[in-house]
Design an enzyme around this catalytic site. Structure first.
Site, PDB file in Angstrom:
ATOM      1  N   LEU A  60      16.188   9.520  -8.958  1.00  9.42           N
ATOM      2  CA  LEU A  60      17.624   9.607  -9.179  1.00  9.42           C
ATOM      3  C   LEU A  60      17.720   8.853  -9.333  1.00  9.42           C
ATOM      4  CD1 LEU A  60      19.482  11.944 -10.105  1.00  9.42           C
ATOM      5  CD2 LEU A  60      19.824  12.008  -8.668  1.00  9.42           C
ATOM      6  N   GLY A  61      18.912   8.229 -10.202  1.00  9.69           N
ATOM      7  CA  GLY A  61      20.138   6.640  -9.998  1.00  9.69           C
ATOM      8  C   GLY A  61      21.424   7.703  -9.877  1.00  9.69           C
ATOM      9  N   TYR A 115      27.685   2.087  -3.913  1.00 13.12           N
ATOM     10  CA  TYR A 115      27.973   3.389  -4.450  1.00 13.12           C
ATOM     11  C   TYR A 115      28.860   3.663  -4.200  1.00 13.12           C
ATOM     12  CZ  TYR A 115      23.697   1.367  -6.840  1.00 13.12           C
ATOM     13  OH  TYR A 115      22.589   1.244  -7.978  1.00 13.12           O
ATOM     14  N   ALA A 144       6.939   6.835  -9.896  1.00 16.20           N
ATOM     15  CA  ALA A 144       7.310   6.026 -10.674  1.00 16.20           C
ATOM     16  C   ALA A 144       8.719   6.511 -11.360  1.00 16.20           C
ATOM     17  CB  ALA A 144       6.256   6.209 -11.819  1.00 16.20           C
ATOM     18  N   LEU A 145       8.634   7.752 -11.048  1.00 12.01           N
ATOM     19  CA  LEU A 145      10.527   8.579 -11.776  1.00 12.01           C
ATOM     20  C   LEU A 145      11.436   9.138 -10.280  1.00 12.01           C
ATOM     21  CD1 LEU A 145      11.681   8.539 -15.217  1.00 12.01           C
ATOM     22  CD2 LEU A 145      11.774  11.168 -14.149  1.00 12.01           C
ATOM     23  N   HIS A 181      21.150  -6.475  -2.633  1.00 11.12           N
ATOM     24  CA  HIS A 181      21.533  -6.092  -4.477  1.00 11.12           C
ATOM     25  C   HIS A 181      21.834  -7.513  -5.526  1.00 11.12           C
ATOM     26  CE1 HIS A 181      24.024  -2.697  -5.904  1.00 11.12           C
ATOM     27  NE2 HIS A 181      23.608  -2.697  -6.800  1.00 11.12           N
ATOM     28  N   GLY A 195       0.968  -0.636   0.058  1.00  7.12           N
ATOM     29  CA  GLY A 195       0.019   0.081  -0.384  1.00  7.12           C
ATOM     30  C   GLY A 195       1.136   1.584  -0.206  1.00  7.12           C
TER      31      GLY A 195
END
Length: 296
Positions: A19-20, A50, A16-17, A108, A11
């Protein structure tokens, strides 16, 4: 401009978009994150591996935006799989991020050669979820078989699977498995960067952004090729986390909610699928292939 949201299987709403920040150098990550937030991004994706969790947290703090407006993802690295190790690694990530609660914690890789430790890590993630330290849990790079095995052993369905997905690698069987289980598909390398930069031996670099099908649609809608591809993800109901360190590109990537592709256009992009993976094969990723460890 802000992204619309998708609903996870518990829920919770996720933009939806987002930043990577894969391969964003720590010294530039702070400004990248604040620039993205200024341009309307509310989803930030990082990972222990990262090496920039601390800078992501600093960028969030510098932005001045209320924490409740952001959806932050980080990932558990292979060297910290196993139940106790995963709980310790989570605490480390939270210290670096400077956050009290994480929106989503992901494993990962599936690491099939050491799947018992994968299951242990997943059970640790469940504990974090039950304790309210994480709002949702998921995985990355799991195949349909990996998902079935994980669910069979634990009874807990991931909320999201973050995978390589772009017009040259559409992963139809995997996205159908996601639909069956109620798992959100999230695309890393959504505009095909992995195809440009990770050239396989004996196979030339490929770039979805140079394909005529996508170029013609960019001309039709007066958008960039990257915007067309990101809109294609949205039409499919996927989440996408494009990476950029350039302010102009960061702003362009979220400017995709003032037009829509037709069904025929979506299918024309689907048809570009080559079936060729640009990134690592999930069956081969383990602590032998990637032996580095995350420092406290």
């Amino acid at each position: 401009m802000k992204s619309p949201t998708l609903t996870l299987n518990n829920g919770i709403q996720i933009p939806a978009l987002g930043l990577g920040v894969y391969q964003s150098d720590p010294e530039e990550t702070i400004d990248v994150v604040t620039t993205a937030i200024t341009n309307g991004y509310r989803l930030i994706d990082t990972a222990a591996a990262y090496g920039n969790e601390r800078q992501v947290g600093q960028g969030i703090a510098k932005s001045g935006i209320d924490r409740s407006e952001l959806f932050v993802i980080t990932k558990l690295w292979l060297s910290d799989y196993g139940y106790d190790q995963a709980l310790h690694a989570f605490d480390r990530s939270m210290r670096k991020l400077g956050l009290d609660t994480l929106d989503m914690y992901l494993l990962h890789w599936p690491m099939p050669t050491e799947f018992e430790s994968t299951i242990g890590a997943w059970k640790a993630a469940q504990k974090l979820l039950e304790e309210g330290r994480v709002r949702a849990i998921g995985v990355c790079n799991f195949t349909p078989a990996h998902l079935d095995t994980l669910i069979e052993h634990t009874g807990v369905v991931p909320a999201l699977n973050q995978v390589e997905l772009h017009p040259f690698f559409v992963q139809k069987a995997l996205t159908e498995a996601h639909e069956k289980h109620g798992i959100i598909t999230q695309a890393w390398s959504p505009i095909g960067g992995v195809q440009r930069y990770s050239v396989k031996e004996g196979r030339p670099s490929q770039d979805p952004l140079q394909h005529p099908v996508i170029s013609k649609l960019a001309d039709k809608y007066a958008k960039t090729a990257a915007q067309i591809v990101l809109r294609w993800h949205i039409e499919h109901g996927f989440s996408a986390i494009p990476k950029s360190i350039r302010a102009q590109r960061i702003a362009e990537n979220i400017d995709i909610f003032d037009f829509a592709l037709t069904l025929d256009e979506v299918q024309a992009i689907d048809a570009l699928d080559s079936g060729a993976r640009g990134g690592p094969d999930p069956e081969l990723v383990d602590t032998t292939l990637y032996s580095f460890k995350i420092k406290d």
